[in-house]
Design a protein around this motif. Structure first.
Motif, PDB file in Angstrom:
ATOM      1  N   GLY A 140      82.243  42.410  91.551  1.00  0.00           N
ATOM      2  CA  GLY A 140      81.624  41.918  90.329  1.00  0.00           C
ATOM      3  C   GLY A 140      82.571  41.094  89.491  1.00  0.00           C
ATOM      4  O   GLY A 140      82.185  40.065  88.918  1.00  0.00           O
ATOM      5  N   SER A 141      83.821  41.526  89.408  1.00  0.00           N
ATOM      6  CA  SER A 141      84.806  40.778  88.626  1.00  0.00           C
ATOM      7  C   SER A 141      85.087  39.416  89.253  1.00  0.00           C
ATOM      8  O   SER A 141      85.189  38.399  88.547  1.00  0.00           O
ATOM      9  N   VAL A 142      85.214  39.374  90.581  1.00  0.00           N
ATOM     10  CA  VAL A 142      85.435  38.080  91.244  1.00  0.00           C
ATOM     11  C   VAL A 142      84.244  37.159  90.989  1.00  0.00           C
ATOM     12  O   VAL A 142      84.408  35.977  90.674  1.00  0.00           O
ATOM     13  N   ALA A 143      83.029  37.702  91.101  1.00  0.00           N
ATOM     14  CA  ALA A 143      81.833  36.897  90.838  1.00  0.00           C
ATOM     15  C   ALA A 143      81.833  36.359  89.412  1.00  0.00           C
ATOM     16  O   ALA A 143      81.507  35.186  89.171  1.00  0.00           O
ATOM     17  N   TYR A 144      82.198  37.191  88.470  1.00  0.00           N
ATOM     18  CA  TYR A 144      82.219  36.788  87.060  1.00  0.00           C
ATOM     19  C   TYR A 144      83.220  35.661  86.820  1.00  0.00           C
ATOM     20  O   TYR A 144      82.892  34.635  86.192  1.00  0.00           O
ATOM     21  N   HIS A 145      84.431  35.833  87.337  1.00  0.00           N
ATOM     22  CA  HIS A 145      85.461  34.818  87.087  1.00  0.00           C
ATOM     23  C   HIS A 145      85.160  33.517  87.821  1.00  0.00           C
ATOM     24  O   HIS A 145      85.494  32.425  87.321  1.00  0.00           O
ATOM     25  N   LEU A 146      84.529  33.581  88.993  1.00  0.00           N
ATOM     26  CA  LEU A 146      84.127  32.354  89.678  1.00  0.00           C
ATOM     27  C   LEU A 146      82.982  31.661  88.933  1.00  0.00           C
ATOM     28  O   LEU A 146      82.966  30.433  88.796  1.00  0.00           O
ATOM     29  N   ALA A 147      82.014  32.460  88.471  1.00  0.00           N
ATOM     30  CA  ALA A 147      80.892  31.882  87.733  1.00  0.00           C
ATOM     31  C   ALA A 147      81.371  31.214  86.449  1.00  0.00           C
ATOM     32  O   ALA A 147      80.810  30.183  86.033  1.00  0.00           O
ATOM     33  N   LYS A 148      82.396  31.774  85.811  1.00  0.00           N
ATOM     34  CA  LYS A 148      82.967  31.133  84.616  1.00  0.00           C
ATOM     35  C   LYS A 148      83.506  29.740  84.932  1.00  0.00           C
ATOM     36  O   LYS A 148      83.530  28.866  84.059  1.00  0.00           O
ATOM     37  N   ARG A 149      83.915  29.560  86.176  1.00  0.00           N
ATOM     38  CA  ARG A 149      84.460  28.272  86.588  1.00  0.00           C
ATOM     39  C   ARG A 149      83.396  27.365  87.187  1.00  0.00           C
ATOM     40  O   ARG A 149      83.714  26.315  87.751  1.00  0.00           O
ATOM     41  N   GLY A 150      82.147  27.764  87.114  1.00  0.00           N
ATOM     42  CA  GLY A 150      81.059  26.920  87.559  1.00  0.00           C
ATOM     43  C   GLY A 150      80.757  26.971  89.041  1.00  0.00           C
ATOM     44  O   GLY A 150      79.964  26.154  89.539  1.00  0.00           O
ATOM     45  N   ALA A 153      78.685  42.283  86.845  1.00  0.00           N
ATOM     46  CA  ALA A 153      77.613  41.695  87.649  1.00  0.00           C
ATOM     47  C   ALA A 153      76.612  40.943  86.784  1.00  0.00           C
ATOM     48  O   ALA A 153      76.206  39.816  87.108  1.00  0.00           O
ATOM     49  N   HIS A 154      76.195  41.546  85.679  1.00  0.00           N
ATOM     50  CA  HIS A 154      75.204  40.905  84.819  1.00  0.00           C
ATOM     51  C   HIS A 154      75.786  39.680  84.112  1.00  0.00           C
ATOM     52  O   HIS A 154      75.070  38.693  83.894  1.00  0.00           O
ATOM     53  N   ALA A 155      77.063  39.728  83.761  1.00  0.00           N
ATOM     54  CA  ALA A 155      77.688  38.551  83.156  1.00  0.00           C
ATOM     55  C   ALA A 155      77.745  37.401  84.156  1.00  0.00           C
ATOM     56  O   ALA A 155      77.513  36.238  83.806  1.00  0.00           O
ATOM     57  N   ALA A 156      78.050  37.716  85.413  1.00  0.00           N
ATOM     58  CA  ALA A 156      78.066  36.679  86.447  1.00  0.00           C
ATOM     59  C   ALA A 156      76.691  36.040  86.583  1.00  0.00           C
ATOM     60  O   ALA A 156      76.566  34.818  86.687  1.00  0.00           O
ATOM     61  N   VAL A 157      75.651  36.870  86.581  1.00  0.00           N
ATOM     62  CA  VAL A 157      74.283  36.355  86.685  1.00  0.00           C
ATOM     63  C   VAL A 157      73.944  35.479  85.482  1.00  0.00           C
ATOM     64  O   VAL A 157      73.338  34.410  85.615  1.00  0.00           O
ATOM     65  N   THR A 158      74.344  35.915  84.299  1.00  0.00           N
ATOM     66  CA  THR A 158      74.106  35.124  83.095  1.00  0.00           C
ATOM     67  C   THR A 158      74.733  33.738  83.206  1.00  0.00           C
ATOM     68  O   THR A 158      74.186  32.747  82.705  1.00  0.00           O
ATOM     69  N   LEU A 159      75.869  33.676  83.909  1.00  0.00           N
ATOM     70  CA  LEU A 159      76.580  32.409  84.058  1.00  0.00           C
ATOM     71  C   LEU A 159      76.128  31.628  85.290  1.00  0.00           C
ATOM     72  O   LEU A 159      76.737  30.606  85.626  1.00  0.00           O
ATOM     73  N   GLY A 160      75.094  32.116  85.989  1.00  0.00           N
ATOM     74  CA  GLY A 160      74.528  31.338  87.084  1.00  0.00           C
ATOM     75  C   GLY A 160      74.639  31.931  88.466  1.00  0.00           C
ATOM     76  O   GLY A 160      74.078  31.382  89.425  1.00  0.00           O
ATOM     77  N   ALA A 161      75.363  33.034  88.627  1.00  0.00           N
ATOM     78  CA  ALA A 161      75.460  33.673  89.939  1.00  0.00           C
ATOM     79  C   ALA A 161      74.128  34.323  90.305  1.00  0.00           C
ATOM     80  O   ALA A 161      73.299  34.613  89.440  1.00  0.00           O
ATOM     81  N   GLU A 162      73.926  34.563  91.596  1.00  0.00           N
ATOM     82  CA  GLU A 162      72.745  35.258  92.082  1.00  0.00           C
ATOM     83  C   GLU A 162      73.174  36.618  92.636  1.00  0.00           C
ATOM     84  O   GLU A 162      74.118  36.708  93.420  1.00  0.00           O
ATOM     85  N   LEU A 163      72.449  37.654  92.240  1.00  0.00           N
ATOM     86  CA  LEU A 163      72.754  39.014  92.663  1.00  0.00           C
ATOM     87  C   LEU A 163      71.627  39.528  93.552  1.00  0.00           C
ATOM     88  O   LEU A 163      70.453  39.454  93.181  1.00  0.00           O
ATOM     89  N   TYR A 164      72.002  40.065  94.717  1.00  0.00           N
ATOM     90  CA  TYR A 164      71.026  40.640  95.632  1.00  0.00           C
ATOM     91  C   TYR A 164      71.470  42.056  96.007  1.00  0.00           C
ATOM     92  O   TYR A 164      72.486  42.235  96.687  1.00  0.00           O
ATOM     93  N   GLU A 165      70.717  43.034  95.524  1.00  0.00           N
ATOM     94  CA  GLU A 165      70.970  44.418  95.895  1.00  0.00           C
ATOM     95  C   GLU A 165      70.165  44.763  97.147  1.00  0.00           C
ATOM     96  O   GLU A 165      69.258  44.029  97.539  1.00  0.00           O
ATOM     97  N   SER A 166      70.516  45.880  97.792  1.00  0.00           N
ATOM     98  CA  SER A 166      69.884  46.290  99.060  1.00  0.00           C
ATOM     99  C   SER A 166      69.961  45.158 100.080  1.00  0.00           C
ATOM    100  O   SER A 166      69.022  44.923 100.846  1.00  0.00           O
ATOM    101  N   SER A 167      71.086  44.467 100.100  1.00  0.00           N
ATOM    102  CA  SER A 167      71.300  43.344 101.011  1.00  0.00           C
ATOM    103  C   SER A 167      72.474  43.671 101.922  1.00  0.00           C
ATOM    104  O   SER A 167      73.627  43.693 101.484  1.00  0.00           O
ATOM    105  N   VAL A 168      72.187  43.938 103.195  1.00  0.00           N
ATOM    106  CA  VAL A 168      73.208  44.367 104.152  1.00  0.00           C
ATOM    107  C   VAL A 168      73.705  43.165 104.945  1.00  0.00           C
ATOM    108  O   VAL A 168      72.905  42.408 105.518  1.00  0.00           O
ATOM    109  N   VAL A 169      75.023  42.992 104.988  1.00  0.00           N
ATOM    110  CA  VAL A 169      75.644  41.943 105.795  1.00  0.00           C
ATOM    111  C   VAL A 169      76.024  42.550 107.141  1.00  0.00           C
ATOM    112  O   VAL A 169      76.835  43.466 107.212  1.00  0.00           O
TER     113      VAL A 169
END
Length: 391
Positions: A17-27, A163-179
């Protein structure tokens, strides 16, 4: 879900979540994939301590990273609250590291000497002085190390806020998603295979704790993360028993809102189960009551267990793989995922965006490093403590 992203992050714990947030801050265009729900793993089980000094005996990259990350939390608290409205429960009232025996007192005094030399605030308190700060402490202790800079947060709220801050900044979050597997072409990661199909990417971050071993192995990157199970319990008291975190050999007690007190944690390396044992709880309860006798009269709330992702040398894996371009790892933070999350996300984002990484010893965390118990770096933490981070 869409079939492409600039960055895919596998793992919706506090680090992912933190990586997603900091990347989303950078666009950056980010997809955050979590196989269960955000914070369902070790991040949700953590006590949330920001203990940058409570176990550090020597200088080293982990100590420097911990101090840097702890200092980021006041600003991070404000940023996340503004973006999400979530209160991460930041408390900065310090920590008391208790000495129960003369040998422990001697060891703690050495820690104080080292930390004062490194520029941190730390002070020895005799038993009477410690009990003046926290009157519910048992008077039989030898004394304590007073660390005014350490504190704690609510781990579930922090994880959700990232996670929610990342989404607010444009990231997409998918739960129950298995890689299920990686797509690799010409020595570069090009995507992942999920239940919904193939998703392409330019960069991939494996931040899924111990489960990341399997994905990284597909790219020829052999990590040796293993789980260290920890059991905890919580009680409710009519009035707060302590206002500061109490940390000792064998247990800790972290005060939360509403008279809640979190007690942890047992240590069981390579235990893949999540059951809570009567023996583990008994040891914790006995240890906690010997420090804070009033716990015996508290109302029982609940117990739980979590898996801390540990590495042989005690340092997390962070950075790009040398064997597979575009594959990044941010995992293995053991008990320190909550504490290290702020700096880990920022530094990972710097490297992934081609910026100079603003941490001199960054290569100490390289995923391809030689990593075994014999090459353990200075500053790796001791074996007693709580369920932290991807833990």
């Amino acid at each position: 879900m869409g079939h492409h992203a600039e960055v895919i992050i596998v793992g919706g714990g506090v680090i992912g979540g933190s990586v997603a947030y900091h990347l989303a801050k950078r666009g950056r265009r980010v997809k955050l994939l979590e196989r269960e729900r955000v914070g369902a793993g070790a991040s949700g089980a953590a006590a949330g301590m920001l203990g940058a000094q409570s176990e550090m005996h020597e200088a080293g990259p982990l100590y420097e990273l911990a101090r840097r990350s702890r200092a980021m939390f006041p600003q991070l608290d404000a940023e996340l609250r503004e973006l999400t409205g979530i209160d991460i429960g930041l408390v900065q009232r310090g920590l008391l590291k208790i000495a129960r025996t003369p040998d422990e007192a001697e060891e703690i005094r050495r820690m104080i000497d080292f930390q004062v030399r490194s520029g941190e605030a730390a002070q020895w308190l005799g038993a009477g002085e410690a009990c003046e700060l926290e009157p519910e402490l048992a008077g039989s202790i030898e004394g304590a190390m007073w660390i005014p800079g350490d504190g704690h947060v609510s781990a579930p709220e922090l994880t959700a806020a990232y996670a929610h801050a990342a989404v607010t900044l444009g990231a997409e979050l998918y739960e129950s998603s298995v890689v299920h597997e990686l797509r690799i072409e010409g020595g570069r990661v090009t995507g992942v295979v999920t239940d919904e199909g193939v998703i392409g990417c330019e960069q991939l971050v494996v931040a899924g704790g111990v489960s990341g071993n399997r994905l990284c192995a597909q790219a020829g990157l052999r990590l040796d993360m293993y789980p260290v199970k920890g059991e905890c319990f919580s009680v409710i008291t009519r009035r707060p028993l302590v206002s500061r975190t109490i940390f000792a050999n064998g247990c800790y007690a972290v005060p939360k809102r509403g008279g809640r007190l979190v007690i942890g944690a047992t240590v069981a390396p390579r235990d893949y189960g999540l059951t809570v044992s009567a023996g583990g709880l008994r040891r914790l309860l006995d240890s906690a009551c010997s420090l804070l006798p009033a716990i015996a009269d508290a109302q029982w709330e609940k117990s739980w267990a979590g898996h801390r992702p540990q590495t042989p040398d005690g340092l997390p894996y962070m950075g790009e793989s040398a064997s597979c371009r575009g594959l990044f790892v941010a995992a293995g933070h053991y008990r320190n995922g909550i504490l290290l999350s702020a700096a880990a996300g920022e530094l990972m984002a710097e490297q992934m965006c081609g910026e100079p990484v603003s941490f001199e010893a960054w290569n100490a965390f390289a995923p391809d490093r030689r990593c075994d118990a014999q090459t353990a770096s200075a500053g790796a933490l001791a074996s007693i403590g709580g369920v932290h981070g991807d833990a």
